[in-house]
Design a protein around this motif. Sequence first.
Motif, PDB file in Angstrom:
ATOM      1  N   THR A 112      -7.071   1.198 140.454  1.00  0.00           N
ATOM      2  CA  THR A 112      -6.162   0.821 141.547  1.00  0.00           C
ATOM      3  C   THR A 112      -5.546   2.052 142.203  1.00  0.00           C
ATOM      4  OG1 THR A 112      -4.401   0.529 139.921  1.00  0.00           O
ATOM      5  CG2 THR A 112      -5.646  -1.440 140.570  1.00  0.00           C
ATOM      6  N   THR A 113      -4.894   2.876 141.404  1.00  0.00           N
ATOM      7  CA  THR A 113      -4.307   4.110 141.935  1.00  0.00           C
ATOM      8  C   THR A 113      -4.506   5.252 140.955  1.00  0.00           C
ATOM      9  OG1 THR A 113      -2.158   3.629 140.922  1.00  0.00           O
ATOM     10  CG2 THR A 113      -2.454   2.946 143.224  1.00  0.00           C
ATOM     11  N   VAL A 114      -4.464   6.455 141.500  1.00  0.00           N
ATOM     12  CA  VAL A 114      -4.318   7.670 140.706  1.00  0.00           C
ATOM     13  C   VAL A 114      -3.027   8.317 141.187  1.00  0.00           C
ATOM     14  CG1 VAL A 114      -5.254   9.972 140.242  1.00  0.00           C
ATOM     15  CG2 VAL A 114      -6.786   7.988 140.325  1.00  0.00           C
ATOM     16  N   GLN A 115      -2.135   8.614 140.249  1.00  0.00           N
ATOM     17  CA  GLN A 115      -0.823   9.138 140.630  1.00  0.00           C
ATOM     18  C   GLN A 115      -0.600  10.484 139.958  1.00  0.00           C
ATOM     19  OE1 GLN A 115       2.307   6.036 140.495  1.00  0.00           O
ATOM     20  NE2 GLN A 115       0.653   4.576 140.116  1.00  0.00           N
ATOM     21  N   VAL A 116      -0.152  11.454 140.734  1.00  0.00           N
ATOM     22  CA  VAL A 116      -0.084  12.839 140.278  1.00  0.00           C
ATOM     23  C   VAL A 116       1.345  13.371 140.415  1.00  0.00           C
ATOM     24  CG1 VAL A 116      -1.018  15.166 140.621  1.00  0.00           C
ATOM     25  CG2 VAL A 116      -2.459  13.161 141.097  1.00  0.00           C
ATOM     26  N   MET A 117       1.800  14.070 139.383  1.00  0.00           N
ATOM     27  CA  MET A 117       3.054  14.820 139.459  1.00  0.00           C
ATOM     28  C   MET A 117       2.765  16.283 139.153  1.00  0.00           C
ATOM     29  SD  MET A 117       5.851  12.401 137.476  1.00  0.00           S
ATOM     30  CE  MET A 117       7.227  13.541 137.752  1.00  0.00           C
ATOM     31  N   VAL A 118       3.237  17.153 140.021  1.00  0.00           N
ATOM     32  CA  VAL A 118       3.013  18.597 139.880  1.00  0.00           C
ATOM     33  C   VAL A 118       4.363  19.298 139.784  1.00  0.00           C
ATOM     34  CG1 VAL A 118       2.099  20.672 140.991  1.00  0.00           C
ATOM     35  CG2 VAL A 118       0.916  18.482 141.284  1.00  0.00           C
ATOM     36  N   LYS A 119       4.543  20.110 138.743  1.00  0.00           N
ATOM     37  CA  LYS A 119       5.807  20.846 138.613  1.00  0.00           C
ATOM     38  C   LYS A 119       5.683  22.225 139.226  1.00  0.00           C
ATOM     39  CE  LYS A 119      10.071  20.996 137.108  1.00  0.00           C
ATOM     40  NZ  LYS A 119      10.478  20.796 135.717  1.00  0.00           N
ATOM     41  N   ASP A 120       6.532  22.481 140.221  1.00  0.00           N
ATOM     42  CA  ASP A 120       6.594  23.795 140.858  1.00  0.00           C
ATOM     43  C   ASP A 120       7.998  23.926 141.429  1.00  0.00           C
ATOM     44  OD1 ASP A 120       6.506  26.013 142.526  1.00  0.00           O
ATOM     45  OD2 ASP A 120       4.410  25.657 143.105  1.00  0.00           O
ATOM     46  N   SER A 121       8.846  24.586 140.656  1.00  0.00           N
ATOM     47  CA  SER A 121      10.270  24.601 141.002  1.00  0.00           C
ATOM     48  C   SER A 121      10.551  25.358 142.295  1.00  0.00           C
ATOM     49  CB  SER A 121      11.083  25.180 139.836  1.00  0.00           C
ATOM     50  OG  SER A 121      10.586  26.453 139.494  1.00  0.00           O
ATOM     51  N   LYS A 122       9.684  26.304 142.621  1.00  0.00           N
ATOM     52  CA  LYS A 122       9.898  27.039 143.878  1.00  0.00           C
ATOM     53  C   LYS A 122       9.442  26.213 145.074  1.00  0.00           C
ATOM     54  CE  LYS A 122       9.609  31.729 142.042  1.00  0.00           C
ATOM     55  NZ  LYS A 122       9.246  31.334 140.646  1.00  0.00           N
ATOM     56  N   LYS A 123       8.383  25.501 144.889  1.00  0.00           N
ATOM     57  CA  LYS A 123       7.798  24.742 145.985  1.00  0.00           C
ATOM     58  C   LYS A 123       8.558  23.451 146.275  1.00  0.00           C
ATOM     59  CE  LYS A 123       3.192  23.441 147.485  1.00  0.00           C
ATOM     60  NZ  LYS A 123       3.197  24.579 148.390  1.00  0.00           N
ATOM     61  N   TYR A 124       9.115  22.874 145.236  1.00  0.00           N
ATOM     62  CA  TYR A 124       9.754  21.557 145.384  1.00  0.00           C
ATOM     63  C   TYR A 124      11.223  21.575 144.943  1.00  0.00           C
ATOM     64  CZ  TYR A 124       4.816  20.210 145.604  1.00  0.00           C
ATOM     65  OH  TYR A 124       3.489  20.110 145.943  1.00  0.00           O
ATOM     66  N   PRO A 125      12.019  22.461 145.540  1.00  0.00           N
ATOM     67  CA  PRO A 125      13.419  22.569 145.111  1.00  0.00           C
ATOM     68  C   PRO A 125      14.236  21.309 145.421  1.00  0.00           C
ATOM     69  CG  PRO A 125      13.067  23.824 147.123  1.00  0.00           C
ATOM     70  CD  PRO A 125      11.709  23.393 146.644  1.00  0.00           C
ATOM     71  N   ASP A 126      13.786  20.540 146.381  1.00  0.00           N
ATOM     72  CA  ASP A 126      14.570  19.369 146.789  1.00  0.00           C
ATOM     73  C   ASP A 126      14.206  18.103 146.014  1.00  0.00           C
ATOM     74  OD1 ASP A 126      15.786  20.996 148.648  1.00  0.00           O
ATOM     75  OD2 ASP A 126      14.339  20.472 150.231  1.00  0.00           O
ATOM     76  N   SER A 127      13.245  18.212 145.113  1.00  0.00           N
ATOM     77  CA  SER A 127      12.845  17.044 144.313  1.00  0.00           C
ATOM     78  C   SER A 127      12.776  17.426 142.835  1.00  0.00           C
ATOM     79  CB  SER A 127      11.509  16.474 144.810  1.00  0.00           C
ATOM     80  OG  SER A 127      10.526  17.501 144.916  1.00  0.00           O
ATOM     81  N   HIS A 128      13.762  18.230 142.437  1.00  0.00           N
ATOM     82  CA  HIS A 128      13.892  18.636 141.035  1.00  0.00           C
ATOM     83  C   HIS A 128      12.634  19.339 140.531  1.00  0.00           C
ATOM     84  CE1 HIS A 128      17.672  16.439 140.777  1.00  0.00           C
ATOM     85  NE2 HIS A 128      17.074  15.444 141.410  1.00  0.00           N
ATOM     86  N   GLY A 129      11.928  19.986 141.417  1.00  0.00           N
ATOM     87  CA  GLY A 129      10.763  20.769 141.015  1.00  0.00           C
ATOM     88  C   GLY A 129       9.463  19.995 140.967  1.00  0.00           C
ATOM     89  N   TRP A 130       9.499  18.709 141.281  1.00  0.00           N
ATOM     90  CA  TRP A 130       8.297  17.892 141.187  1.00  0.00           C
ATOM     91  C   TRP A 130       7.745  17.531 142.569  1.00  0.00           C
ATOM     92  CZ3 TRP A 130       5.730  17.408 136.810  1.00  0.00           C
ATOM     93  CH2 TRP A 130       6.418  17.482 135.584  1.00  0.00           C
TER      94      TRP A 130
END
Lengths: 169, 169
Positions: A112-130
Amino acid sequence: MKLALLGVFAISSLALSAAVFSSAASGVPPENASPIYGVTIPDGYRDWKFIAPAQEAPPLDELRAVLGNDIAVEAYKKGTLPFPDGSILVKLAYKREQSTEFAPATVPGASTTVQVMVKDSKKYPDSHGWGFGRFVNGKPVDAAQHETCLSCHVGNVKDHDFVFTRYAP
Amino acid sequence: MKLALLGVFAISSLALSAAVFSSAASGVPPENASPIYGVTIPDGYRDWKFIAPAQEAPPLDELRAVLGNDIAVEAYKKGTLPFPDGSILVKLAYKREQSTEFAPATVPGASTTVQVMVKDSKKYPDSHGWGFGRFVNGKPVDAAQHETCLSCHVGNVKDHDFVFTRYAP
Protein backbone atom coordinates in the motif's frame (compact mmCIF):
# COMPACT_ATOMS: atom_id res chain seq x y z
CA MET A 1 16.59 6.89 -9.10
CA LYS A 2 16.67 10.04 -11.14
CA LEU A 3 19.90 11.86 -10.66
CA ALA A 4 19.08 15.12 -12.39
CA LEU A 5 19.21 16.99 -9.13
CA LEU A 6 19.84 20.56 -8.19
CA GLY A 7 21.45 21.19 -4.84
CA VAL A 8 21.91 17.56 -4.09
CA PHE A 9 22.68 16.26 -0.65
CA ALA A 10 23.35 12.60 -0.21
CA ILE A 11 23.56 10.36 2.80
CA SER A 12 24.94 6.89 2.33
CA SER A 13 24.45 4.04 4.73
CA LEU A 14 27.45 2.11 5.97
CA ALA A 15 26.69 -0.46 3.33
CA LEU A 16 26.54 2.21 0.63
CA SER A 17 23.14 0.87 -0.13
CA ALA A 18 21.14 3.97 0.58
CA ALA A 19 21.04 7.32 -1.05
CA VAL A 20 18.55 9.95 -0.09
CA PHE A 21 18.41 13.08 -2.14
CA SER A 22 16.78 16.39 -1.72
CA SER A 23 16.73 19.65 -3.48
CA ALA A 24 14.45 21.36 -1.02
CA ALA A 25 16.79 24.35 -0.96
CA SER A 26 16.27 24.89 -4.67
CA GLY A 27 12.52 24.59 -4.40
CA VAL A 28 12.52 22.08 -7.24
CA PRO A 29 12.15 18.62 -5.78
CA PRO A 30 13.18 15.73 -7.99
CA GLU A 31 10.28 13.84 -9.49
CA ASN A 32 10.32 11.05 -6.92
CA ALA A 33 11.04 13.16 -3.84
CA SER A 34 8.46 13.96 -1.19
CA PRO A 35 6.97 17.44 -1.03
CA ILE A 36 8.10 19.63 1.88
CA TYR A 37 11.02 17.33 2.79
CA GLY A 38 12.51 16.18 -0.49
CA VAL A 39 12.93 12.61 0.77
CA THR A 40 13.16 9.74 -1.73
CA ILE A 41 12.93 5.98 -1.33
CA PRO A 42 16.46 4.85 -0.44
CA ASP A 43 18.15 2.38 -2.76
CA GLY A 44 18.51 -1.09 -1.34
CA TYR A 45 16.14 -0.54 1.59
CA ARG A 46 14.41 -3.89 1.07
CA ASP A 47 17.58 -5.64 2.26
CA TRP A 48 17.92 -3.54 5.40
CA LYS A 49 17.64 -5.01 8.86
CA PHE A 50 14.33 -5.70 10.50
CA ILE A 51 13.20 -3.55 13.40
CA ALA A 52 9.60 -4.55 14.15
CA PRO A 53 6.24 -5.62 12.71
CA ALA A 54 2.91 -3.90 13.37
CA GLN A 55 -0.70 -4.12 12.41
CA GLU A 56 -2.97 -1.23 11.48
CA ALA A 57 -6.65 -1.74 12.22
CA PRO A 58 -9.39 -1.29 9.61
CA PRO A 59 -10.22 0.65 7.56
CA LEU A 60 -6.57 0.57 6.48
CA ASP A 61 -6.30 -3.04 7.72
CA GLU A 62 -2.60 -3.44 7.05
CA LEU A 63 0.36 -5.54 8.06
CA ARG A 64 3.50 -3.49 8.42
CA ALA A 65 7.19 -3.85 9.03
CA VAL A 66 9.87 -1.28 9.72
CA LEU A 67 13.39 -1.78 8.41
CA GLY A 68 16.39 0.42 9.16
CA ASN A 69 19.79 1.24 7.77
CA ASP A 70 22.88 0.33 9.78
CA ILE A 71 23.03 3.70 11.56
CA ALA A 72 19.44 3.42 12.73
CA VAL A 73 19.69 -0.22 13.77
CA GLU A 74 22.88 0.45 15.72
CA ALA A 75 21.11 3.29 17.52
CA TYR A 76 18.21 1.01 18.39
CA LYS A 77 20.50 -1.69 19.74
CA LYS A 78 22.46 0.76 21.88
CA GLY A 79 19.38 2.69 22.96
CA THR A 80 20.83 5.87 21.46
CA LEU A 81 18.39 8.78 21.52
CA PRO A 82 18.06 11.02 19.67
CA PHE A 83 18.81 8.95 16.57
CA PRO A 84 22.07 10.13 14.98
CA ASP A 85 22.15 11.96 11.67
CA GLY A 86 22.13 9.48 8.82
CA SER A 87 19.55 7.22 10.45
CA ILE A 88 16.92 6.11 7.98
CA LEU A 89 13.77 4.13 8.76
CA VAL A 90 11.52 2.59 6.12
CA LYS A 91 8.04 1.30 6.88
CA LEU A 92 6.59 -1.22 4.44
CA ALA A 93 2.81 -1.51 4.55
CA TYR A 94 0.65 -4.21 2.96
CA LYS A 95 -3.03 -4.90 2.75
CA ARG A 96 -3.79 -7.62 5.30
CA GLU A 97 -5.25 -10.72 3.64
CA GLN A 98 -6.55 -14.02 4.82
CA SER A 99 -4.10 -16.84 4.13
CA THR A 100 -5.58 -19.41 1.78
CA GLU A 101 -3.26 -22.04 3.23
CA PHE A 102 -3.58 -21.65 6.97
CA ALA A 103 -6.84 -20.50 8.53
CA PRO A 104 -5.50 -18.67 11.60
CA ALA A 105 -3.03 -16.58 9.56
CA THR A 106 -3.34 -13.29 7.76
CA VAL A 107 -0.54 -12.40 5.39
CA PRO A 108 0.70 -9.52 3.23
CA GLY A 109 -1.38 -8.67 0.19
CA ALA A 110 -0.61 -5.79 -2.13
CA SER A 111 1.86 -3.15 -1.04
CA THR A 112 0.00 0.00 0.00
CA THR A 113 2.64 2.52 1.04
CA VAL A 114 6.34 2.83 1.69
CA GLN A 115 7.08 5.43 4.35
CA VAL A 116 10.52 6.87 5.00
CA MET A 117 12.02 8.89 7.85
CA VAL A 118 15.47 10.43 7.41
CA LYS A 119 17.41 12.01 10.27
CA ASP A 120 19.42 15.07 9.31
CA SER A 121 19.45 17.72 11.99
CA LYS A 122 21.01 20.35 9.75
CA LYS A 123 18.66 19.78 6.88
CA TYR A 124 15.46 19.50 8.87
CA PRO A 125 15.80 21.91 11.80
CA ASP A 126 12.10 22.75 11.72
CA SER A 127 10.92 19.15 12.09
CA HIS A 128 13.13 18.00 14.95
CA GLY A 129 15.74 16.76 12.50
CA TRP A 130 13.45 14.39 10.61
CA GLY A 131 12.44 14.43 6.97
CA PHE A 132 9.40 12.41 5.94
CA GLY A 133 8.36 10.70 2.73
CA ARG A 134 5.21 8.73 1.99
CA PHE A 135 5.10 6.81 -1.28
CA VAL A 136 2.45 4.89 -3.20
CA ASN A 137 3.68 2.81 -6.13
CA GLY A 138 7.03 4.50 -5.80
CA LYS A 139 5.63 8.02 -6.14
CA PRO A 140 5.33 10.53 -3.29
CA VAL A 141 1.86 11.46 -2.14
CA ASP A 142 0.81 15.10 -2.06
CA ALA A 143 1.85 17.91 0.24
CA ALA A 144 -1.38 17.82 2.23
CA GLN A 145 -0.67 14.25 3.31
CA HIS A 146 2.92 15.12 4.16
CA GLU A 147 1.74 17.97 6.35
CA THR A 148 0.17 15.41 8.68
CA CYS A 149 3.39 13.48 9.38
CA LEU A 150 5.07 15.85 11.77
CA SER A 151 2.10 16.75 13.94
CA CYS A 152 1.23 13.12 14.56
CA HIS A 153 4.79 12.17 15.45
CA VAL A 154 5.20 15.25 17.64
CA GLY A 155 1.88 14.69 19.34
CA ASN A 156 2.48 11.04 20.19
CA VAL A 157 6.15 10.13 20.46
CA LYS A 158 8.19 13.20 21.34
CA ASP A 159 9.87 11.22 24.14
CA HIS A 160 11.21 8.66 21.65
CA ASP A 161 12.78 11.16 19.25
CA PHE A 162 9.49 11.33 17.33
CA VAL A 163 9.72 7.67 16.26
CA PHE A 164 6.84 5.30 16.98
CA THR A 165 8.53 1.99 16.32
CA ARG A 166 10.52 0.19 18.99
CA TYR A 167 13.01 -2.56 18.28
CA ALA A 168 11.37 -5.97 18.63
CA PRO A 169 13.42 -8.59 20.51
CA MET B 1 25.97 -21.43 21.59
CA LYS B 2 27.33 -24.51 23.25
CA LEU B 3 30.06 -26.05 21.17
CA ALA B 4 30.51 -29.32 23.02
CA LEU B 5 29.11 -31.27 20.11
CA LEU B 6 29.46 -34.83 18.97
CA GLY B 7 29.18 -35.52 15.29
CA VAL B 8 28.88 -31.90 14.41
CA PHE B 9 27.66 -30.70 11.07
CA ALA B 10 27.72 -27.01 10.40
CA ILE B 11 26.21 -24.84 7.72
CA SER B 12 27.39 -21.28 7.44
CA SER B 13 25.53 -18.55 5.63
CA LEU B 14 27.33 -16.44 3.05
CA ALA B 15 27.82 -13.83 5.72
CA LEU B 16 29.26 -16.40 8.10
CA SER B 17 26.62 -15.22 10.51
CA ALA B 18 24.77 -18.47 10.87
CA ALA B 19 25.75 -21.77 12.31
CA VAL B 20 23.32 -24.57 12.79
CA PHE B 21 24.50 -27.64 14.57
CA SER B 22 23.15 -31.06 15.03
CA SER B 23 24.30 -34.29 16.44
CA ALA B 24 21.24 -36.23 15.45
CA ALA B 25 23.46 -38.98 14.10
CA SER B 26 24.93 -39.52 17.52
CA GLY B 27 21.56 -39.56 19.21
CA VAL B 28 22.78 -36.98 21.71
CA PRO B 29 21.42 -33.58 20.72
CA PRO B 30 23.12 -30.53 22.17
CA GLU B 31 21.24 -28.92 24.99
CA ASN B 32 19.68 -26.21 22.86
CA ALA B 33 18.88 -28.29 19.78
CA SER B 34 15.38 -29.29 18.81
CA PRO B 35 14.24 -32.87 19.36
CA ILE B 36 13.88 -35.05 16.26
CA TYR B 37 15.80 -32.59 14.03
CA GLY B 38 18.69 -31.26 16.13
CA VAL B 39 18.16 -27.70 14.89
CA THR B 40 19.42 -24.78 16.97
CA ILE B 41 18.78 -21.04 16.82
CA PRO B 42 21.32 -19.70 14.30
CA ASP B 43 23.77 -17.09 15.51
CA GLY B 44 23.13 -13.62 14.16
CA TYR B 45 19.66 -14.40 12.80
CA ARG B 46 18.20 -11.18 14.18
CA ASP B 47 20.22 -9.21 11.60
CA TRP B 48 19.09 -11.34 8.66
CA LYS B 49 17.01 -9.96 5.84
CA PHE B 50 13.28 -9.51 6.11
CA ILE B 51 11.00 -11.79 4.12
CA ALA B 52 7.45 -11.03 5.29
CA PRO B 53 5.20 -10.17 8.24
CA ALA B 54 2.12 -12.12 9.31
CA GLN B 55 -0.54 -12.11 11.94
CA GLU B 56 -1.83 -15.13 13.84
CA ALA B 57 -5.41 -14.88 15.06
CA PRO B 58 -6.45 -15.47 18.69
CA PRO B 59 -6.00 -17.44 20.85
CA LEU B 60 -2.31 -17.08 19.94
CA ASP B 61 -2.94 -13.50 18.81
CA GLU B 62 0.56 -12.82 17.54
CA LEU B 63 2.47 -10.56 15.20
CA ARG B 64 5.13 -12.41 13.30
CA ALA B 65 7.99 -11.81 10.92
CA VAL B 66 10.11 -14.22 8.93
CA LEU B 67 13.79 -13.46 8.32
CA GLY B 68 16.13 -15.47 6.12
CA ASN B 69 19.83 -16.04 5.61
CA ASP B 70 21.41 -14.97 2.33
CA ILE B 71 20.89 -18.34 0.65
CA ALA B 72 17.18 -18.34 1.45
CA VAL B 73 16.63 -14.69 0.49
CA GLU B 74 18.44 -15.19 -2.81
CA ALA B 75 16.20 -18.17 -3.54
CA TYR B 76 13.10 -16.11 -2.79
CA LYS B 77 14.24 -13.28 -5.05
CA LYS B 78 15.00 -15.63 -7.93
CA GLY B 79 11.95 -17.79 -7.35
CA THR B 80 14.16 -20.83 -6.84
CA LEU B 81 12.21 -23.90 -5.72
CA PRO B 82 13.00 -26.13 -3.99
CA PHE B 83 15.07 -23.96 -1.66
CA PRO B 84 18.75 -24.89 -1.93
CA ASP B 85 20.60 -26.65 0.85
CA GLY B 86 21.86 -24.13 3.35
CA SER B 87 18.66 -22.08 3.29
CA ILE B 88 17.55 -21.09 6.77
CA LEU B 89 14.31 -19.34 7.71
CA VAL B 90 13.59 -17.91 11.15
CA LYS B 91 10.14 -16.86 12.26
CA LEU B 92 9.94 -14.40 15.14
CA ALA B 93 6.61 -14.36 16.95
CA TYR B 94 5.37 -11.77 19.45
CA LYS B 95 2.25 -11.33 21.49
CA ARG B 96 0.13 -8.72 19.72
CA GLU B 97 -0.48 -5.69 21.94
CA GLN B 98 -2.42 -2.49 21.63
CA SER B 99 -0.15 0.49 21.05
CA THR B 100 -0.42 3.01 23.86
CA GLU B 101 0.67 5.76 21.49
CA PHE B 102 -1.46 5.28 18.40
CA ALA B 103 -4.97 3.88 18.69
CA PRO B 104 -5.22 2.10 15.30
CA ALA B 105 -1.95 0.21 15.80
CA THR B 106 -1.09 -3.06 17.45
CA VAL B 107 2.57 -3.73 18.10
CA PRO B 108 4.91 -6.48 19.28
CA GLY B 109 4.70 -7.41 22.94
CA ALA B 110 6.72 -10.20 24.51
CA SER B 111 8.49 -12.69 22.28
CA THR B 112 6.57 -15.96 22.27
CA THR B 113 8.49 -18.32 20.01
CA VAL B 114 11.37 -18.39 17.57
CA GLN B 115 10.85 -21.00 14.86
CA VAL B 116 13.58 -22.22 12.53
CA MET B 117 13.57 -24.20 9.29
CA VAL B 118 16.87 -25.48 7.91
CA LYS B 119 17.20 -26.99 4.44
CA ASP B 120 19.61 -29.88 4.21
CA SER B 121 18.47 -32.57 1.84
CA LYS B 122 21.13 -35.05 2.94
CA LYS B 123 20.51 -34.60 6.62
CA TYR B 124 16.71 -34.56 6.49
CA PRO B 125 15.69 -37.00 3.75
CA ASP B 126 12.60 -38.07 5.68
CA SER B 127 11.15 -34.56 6.01
CA HIS B 128 11.56 -33.32 2.43
CA GLY B 129 14.96 -31.87 3.26
CA TRP B 130 13.77 -29.64 6.08
CA GLY B 131 14.73 -29.67 9.74
CA PHE B 132 12.50 -27.83 12.19
CA GLY B 133 13.11 -26.13 15.53
CA ARG B 134 10.64 -24.35 17.78
CA PHE B 135 12.05 -22.39 20.70
CA VAL B 136 10.61 -20.62 23.73
CA ASN B 137 13.00 -18.40 25.67
CA GLY B 138 15.85 -19.88 23.66
CA LYS B 139 15.02 -23.47 24.60
CA PRO B 140 13.51 -26.04 22.24
CA VAL B 141 10.00 -27.23 22.97
CA ASP B 142 9.28 -30.92 23.40
CA ALA B 143 9.22 -33.70 20.81
CA ALA B 144 5.42 -33.86 20.73
CA GLN B 145 5.26 -30.27 19.48
CA HIS B 146 7.99 -30.92 16.93
CA GLU B 147 6.07 -33.88 15.59
CA THR B 148 3.36 -31.47 14.41
CA CYS B 149 5.67 -29.35 12.20
CA LEU B 150 6.07 -31.66 9.27
CA SER B 151 2.48 -32.78 8.86
CA CYS B 152 1.17 -29.23 8.83
CA HIS B 153 3.75 -28.06 6.26
CA VAL B 154 3.20 -31.15 4.11
CA GLY B 155 -0.55 -30.84 4.34
CA ASN B 156 -0.70 -27.17 3.36
CA VAL B 157 2.28 -26.02 1.30
CA LYS B 158 3.79 -28.97 -0.53
CA ASP B 159 3.71 -26.95 -3.75
CA HIS B 160 5.96 -24.25 -2.24
CA ASP B 161 8.66 -26.62 -0.99
CA PHE B 162 6.78 -26.95 2.32
CA VAL B 163 7.29 -23.27 3.20
CA PHE B 164 4.29 -21.11 4.07
CA THR B 165 5.87 -17.68 3.85
CA ARG B 166 6.13 -15.80 0.56
CA TYR B 167 8.46 -12.87 -0.04
CA ALA B 168 6.64 -9.58 0.55
CA PRO B 169 7.29 -6.87 -2.07
